[in-house]
Write an enzyme that holds these catalytic residues in place. Structure first.
Site, PDB file in Angstrom:
ATOM      1  N   ASP A   1      -1.485  -0.608  -9.601  1.00 25.57           N
ATOM      2  CA  ASP A   1      -1.782  -2.023  -9.391  1.00 25.57           C
ATOM      3  C   ASP A   1      -1.877  -2.693 -10.757  1.00 25.57           C
ATOM      4  OD1 ASP A   1      -1.875  -2.039  -6.625  1.00 25.57           O
ATOM      5  OD2 ASP A   1      -4.008  -1.582  -6.532  1.00 25.57           O
TER       6      ASP A   1
ATOM      7  N   GLU B   1       0.824  -1.212   0.000  1.00 26.43           N
ATOM      8  CA  GLU B   1       0.000   0.000   0.000  1.00 26.43           C
ATOM      9  C   GLU B   1       0.859   1.264   0.000  1.00 26.43           C
ATOM     10  OE1 GLU B   1      -2.676  -1.149  -0.597  1.00 26.43           O
ATOM     11  OE2 GLU B   1      -2.983  -2.984   0.531  1.00 26.43           O
TER      12      GLU B   1
END
Length: 570
Positions: free
Chosen positions: A380, A182
């Site tokens: 991502d 993250e």
């Protein structure tokens, strides 16, 4: 003359789902991501190489994803999945005709490539591309644990060391780069649990995330641009969640930014060292916010183009998608039929727009500083193909255009550092690339209870190893090693993310509790075995079931969980 460099950094990750359900939550997540992202991405890279273009892509493959893609159970299940998708497309033939044929061809091609081109070895295919110099693969924490919120430095150490060890096993060398889960970073400071109940609870000086990376010879990691500029993008959530407010308040008291005369820019690389000891600083690459919005946003970014395939509307029972986005606010009943022949023009336009945007940013930076900068575009990986079906083709066009541009150099992160090493040390605040810029998505009123269990398990793991860690009994070692595996799986940031976003919330809570209860039972088993040498036969069966179900990280080392390798010097 080159006015700057560019690199995509794609982060590939899925939680451990093998042996933990199939549909709608479980192994089919891995099958979908492989069919829609990992295989198409490999094909994209191979096609560029075959055209004489080196894509210079920087890609992260998390250790837990590597373990799953290399598992024979996954490989067999994936072939079955592709065959079922082909059959379901055949069943749709009368209703959707050419579009059904489109999906038949798509999944047939994937099956052929998976079995005949890549020989079921996707990790090996990525490794070959790296070995031949076309891409760079970086590592990540073992199970994608949210490092700033873990309560023990031994936990941070274990996540990072196992991540590196797994990378070495699959890719034959140590990683140079590391994706912090993250993009969550914490510098050294006197840390207290955000869940503390007693106000007198003592704080503990904790090492910064960068220190662990430095100690393990990592050259660089990626941060969100708001961290580089001082961590101001905290958002409104600190006012809503008391645990977050307490955590930030304690950090803010400790954090003293270094006086710096320079303006920090996301198009330059910097060094970070939050410790007081003499350690090699680690380089940071910063996410470019301008180009990021063009790709992340489903409302007004490229994926929201009306001609692209709609993600949400699926045909029952096969799950194929036959409709296009249509409009940013169109509901499912208003979606129009997908027209693949209309897509190529939109891809060309969007790719050219992106490349022009990249170039304008680098030109502006060069004119301002007289230095060739780097634009780092991290995403991502699953965005490309899974969420945005046409994404891999867009990547292909962008990398091809940039490779042919005489003013922009397509690079990997390590390639750039060889020619333009960072020289300026900066300080970073705590934060992530999550909503609000801090820990909100992973620590809030809906997830606070999970951290109580994580912290309890971390404490118990340390105590177990201090009590029994030096024992040479193989059976006890087997129990402790499986305890460590269950702890790593318990620490996965995915569970809090899925709970907070209400995406597969029931599954996430079930999985979290399953690993927590398995850890407690194994920990109790270890104590009973050591103290009495007698263990219920059902417990041995349970250990065997856990080892078979969660058969990850065969090279795990228990001493990582016992004490930190390089203690803080007072």
């Amino acid at each position: 003359m080159k006015i700057g460099s560019f690199t995509f950094v794609l982060h590939s990750h899925l939680p451990y789902v093998l042996s933990h359900g199939s549909w709608p939550h479980g192994t089919d997540w891995l099958n979908e991501a492989t069919a829609e992202t990992y295989l198409p991405l490999l094909d994209t890279l191979e096609n560029l190489v075959n055209q004489g273009i080196s894509p210079k892509l920087t890609i992260g493959i998390t250790p837990i994803l590597s373990e799953q893609l290399n598992d024979d159970n996954f490989k067999d299940a994936f072939v079955d999945y592709l065959e079922n998708k082909i059959k379901s497309a055949l069943a749709d033939d009368k209703e959707f005709k050419e579009l059904a044929k489109f999906w038949q061809n798509f999944y047939t091609r994937l099956k052929i490539n998976f079995e005949e081109k890549y020989h079921r070895d996707l990790i090996g295919a990525f490794r070959r591309l790296q070995d031949e110099g076309y891409i760079e693969i970086i590592s990540c924490a073992a199970t994608h644990g949210y490092l700033p919120l873990l309560s023990k430095d031994t936990s941070v150490q274990s996540q990072i060391k196992q991540g590196i060890k797994t990378y070495e096993r699959y890719f034959g060398k140590r990683p140079k780069g590391f994706w912090l889960p993250e993009c969550a970073y914490r510098p050294r400071y006197a840390w207290q649990s955000p869940l503390q109940v007693v106000s007198e609870e003592k704080s503990e000086l904790r090492k910064g995330t960068d220190e662990f990376l430095s100690e393990n010879e990592i050259d660089y990691f990626i941060v969100d641009s708001h961290l580089l500029k001082g961590g101001k993008a905290i958002g409104i959530y600190l006012d809503r969640f008391e645990a977050l407010k307490k955590l930030w308040g304690r950090f803010a008291q400790e954090y003293q930014p270094r006086p710096e005369e320079i303006e920090k820019m996301p198009y330059e690389v910097y060094l970070v060292n939050s410790g007081s000891e003499e350690k090699k600083p680690v380089t940071i690459f910063s996410r470019d916010p301008k180009t990021g919005l063009q790709v992340w946003s489903g409302e007004w970014g490229y994926p929201g183009d009306s001609w692209y395939l709609d993600f949400h509307k699926k045909h029952f029972p096969g799950g194929h998608r036959y409709w296009r986005v249509t409009g940013p606010k169109s509901d499912l009943g208003e979606k129009l039929i997908y027209q693949p022949e209309k897509v190529e023009e939109r891809l060309q336009e969007n790719a050219t727009h992106f490349v022009n945007l990249v170039k304008s940013i680098l030109v502006e930076h060069y004119e301002k500083t007289q230095k060739a900068g780097i634009l780092c575009a991290p995403f991502d990986a699953e965005l490309f193909g899974h969420w945005w079906f046409e994404g891999p083709r867009w990547l292909n066009l962008v990398m091809k255009q940039i490779s042919l541009d005489e003013e922009i150099e397509l690079v990997t992160c390590s390639t750039f550092l060889k020619t333009v090493p960072a020289t300026t040390v900066v300080s970073l605040p705590e934060g992530s690339w999550g909503e609000g810029g801090f820990h909100y998505i992973w620590l809030n009123e809906e997830t606070k209870w999970t951290w109580k269990y994580v912290y309890q398990a971390e404490q118990e793991m340390e105590e177990l190893l201090k009590d029994f860690g030096n024992n040479s009994d193989e059976k006890l070692t087997d129990i402790l090693r499986q305890c460590a595996r269950e702890l790593l799986l318990l620490q996965s940031s995915d569970w809090q993310f899925l709970i907070s976003t209400w995406s597969a919330r029931d599954y996430a809570e079930m999985r979290f509790l399953e690993h927590y209860e398995s850890f407690l039972r194994l920990a109790n088993m270890a104590r009973n075995y050591k103290e009495k040498r007698l263990v219920d036969p059902e417990d041995w069966t349970f250990l065997g079931d856990c080892e078979k179900r969660d058969s990850i990280f065969p090279d795990l080392e228990l001493h990582w969980f016992k004490e930190i390798e390089f203690p803080i010097i007072p």
